[in-house]
Design an enzyme around this catalytic site. Structure first.
Site, PDB file in Angstrom:
ATOM      1  N   ARG A 283      -7.130   1.945  17.159  1.00 53.11           N
ATOM      2  CA  ARG A 283      -7.646   1.797  15.822  1.00 53.11           C
ATOM      3  C   ARG A 283      -8.660   0.695  15.942  1.00 53.11           C
ATOM      4  NH1 ARG A 283      -3.845   1.834  10.538  1.00 53.11           N
ATOM      5  NH2 ARG A 283      -4.406  -0.434  10.504  1.00 53.11           N
TER       6      ARG A 283
ATOM      7  N   LYS B  50       0.729  -1.310  -0.062  1.00 52.52           N
ATOM      8  CA  LYS B  50      -0.052   0.053   0.084  1.00 52.52           C
ATOM      9  C   LYS B  50       0.969   1.211   0.057  1.00 52.52           C
ATOM     10  CE  LYS B  50      -0.495   0.632   4.917  1.00 52.52           C
ATOM     11  NZ  LYS B  50      -1.470   0.664   6.167  1.00 52.52           N
TER      12      LYS B  50
END
Length: 362
Positions: free
Chosen positions: A135, A40
């Site tokens: 998160r 990514k």
């Protein structure tokens, strides 16, 4: 114009990248830890993906569905896993493009199972646990185990691959023996509840590499998701093993202006183009060079590191980066191309900016 004649330009040394990947994979294997290769950070750049694809990783990973699409079109042979917990609105693409995904919500899991049923596919899932970074991830152990049991017993189109944790991306929490042992304990709880051993107990990303490579990772943790340390030879914690190349990527930018100017702005101070107050030091008249690259292209200009000694980055606007070159003023002229090292944050920006020429060398 040929990409090699265009600037700004980002070059990847594929040979050095391959050496990084091989070194990390082999050392992790020595600790009985498998690797998911994460691409990514370079927007699934085709040439970079090709090197990752030849490493024998269990999966290649990214966080964006459009990057999964790029890799499928490229003909990647390694199974693909989606790192970001998917939106309900994109589940059709997730099932069609990815072999597996990270999951942390029972509503999404149920919808994912229904979509996999519609497509006649089996989709792997890695259930994420929040161990303090705040998160994604199940916070309650009971909720995690209940979700695992439901996936295992009722969601016939989902295959429970294992459990995982993310640390250091939001809450800045470091992996340590305490939270890694907590991951292992929760994995054991899940295994006891479903009556079989999990394939993956995934101990995090590049921030967890130091524990693994130093022999400090609990033995039951058998997987890491590595991107940053593969690409730039270091983790954001400062861990930079000497067997890795830290110059896999080279940024080149062209000088469009070079002259003496005051070092303190003249006139009434306000805010810059992004609404921030500037902070300036009056160093008198200095030679300044202007580069045709700015915050729109690379994010924070201070993430770039000039390779020429004596060059200092002093700021940037959206389209320009400003250098103090007083110490090397006889060596830099308009039209010169300067080289910079990049960190992971700037790499993400640069590879997602259409105006950056991406080139590679073997």
């Amino acid at each position: 114009m040929n990409a090699r004649d265009r600037y700004p330009q980002l070059e990847v040394d594929l040979g050095k990248l391959k050496e990084n990947l091989t070194a990390l994979r082999e050392r992790c294997q020595d600790s009985f830890v498998g690797v998911i290769g994460v691409v990514k950070g370079v927007n699934a750049w085709r040439e970079v993906v090709s090197v990752f694809d030849g490493q024998g990783f269990s999966y290649l990973a990214t966080s964006r569905v459009d990057q999964l699409q790029k890799m499928r079109a490229q003909g990647v042979k390694t199974p693909l896993i989606l790192l970001r917990v998917p939106m309900l609105s994109e589940l059709s693409d997730v099932v069609s493009l990815a072999d597996a995904s990270l999951q942390s919500d029972i509503t999404v899991l149920r919808a994912l199972n229904a979509e996999a049923e519609r497509q006649g596919k089996t989709h792997g899932v890695l259930l994420m646990i929040d161990l303090g970074d705040l998160r994604e991830g199940f916070w309650s152990a009971e909720e995690l185990v209940d979700a695992a049991v439901e996936v295992e017993q009722k969601m016939k189109r989902l295959h429970l691959l294992g459990v995982g944790v993310n640390l250091g991306c939001y809450g800045s929490i470091l992996p340590d023996r305490r939270n890694m042992q907590g991951l292992v304990s929760l994995a054991v709880d899940v295994e006891r509840a479903i009556g079989r051993e999990l394939e993956f107990v995934s101990g995090g990303a590049s921030t967890s590499a130091q524990m693994t490579l130093s022999g400090m990772m609990p033995g039951r943790v058998n997987n890491l998701r590595l991107g940053e340390i593969c690409l730039i030879g270091s983790a954001n914690t400062g861990f930079a093993p000497d067997f890795l190349h830290r110059d896999v990527f080279t940024l080149r930018a062209e000088v469009v202006e070079c002259r003496d100017k005051p070092s303190f702005p003249v006139g009434q101070l306000s805010v810059d183009a992004f609404g921030h107050e500037g902070h300036y030091v009056d160093r008198g008249i200095r030679r300044r060079a202007l580069l045709a690259i700015g915050r729109v292209d690379c994010g924070d200009c201070f993430d770039l590191k000039p390779r020429m000694p004596g060059v200092e980055i002093i700021g940037a606007s959206g389209d320009h980066t400003i250098l103090d070159v007083e110490e090397v003023k006889d060596q830099i002229h308009v039209g010169d191309v300067l080289e910079f090292d990049v960190n992971y944050a700037s790499l993400v920006h640069l590879t997602n900016t259409p105006g950056i020429a991406l080139i590679s060398k073997e």
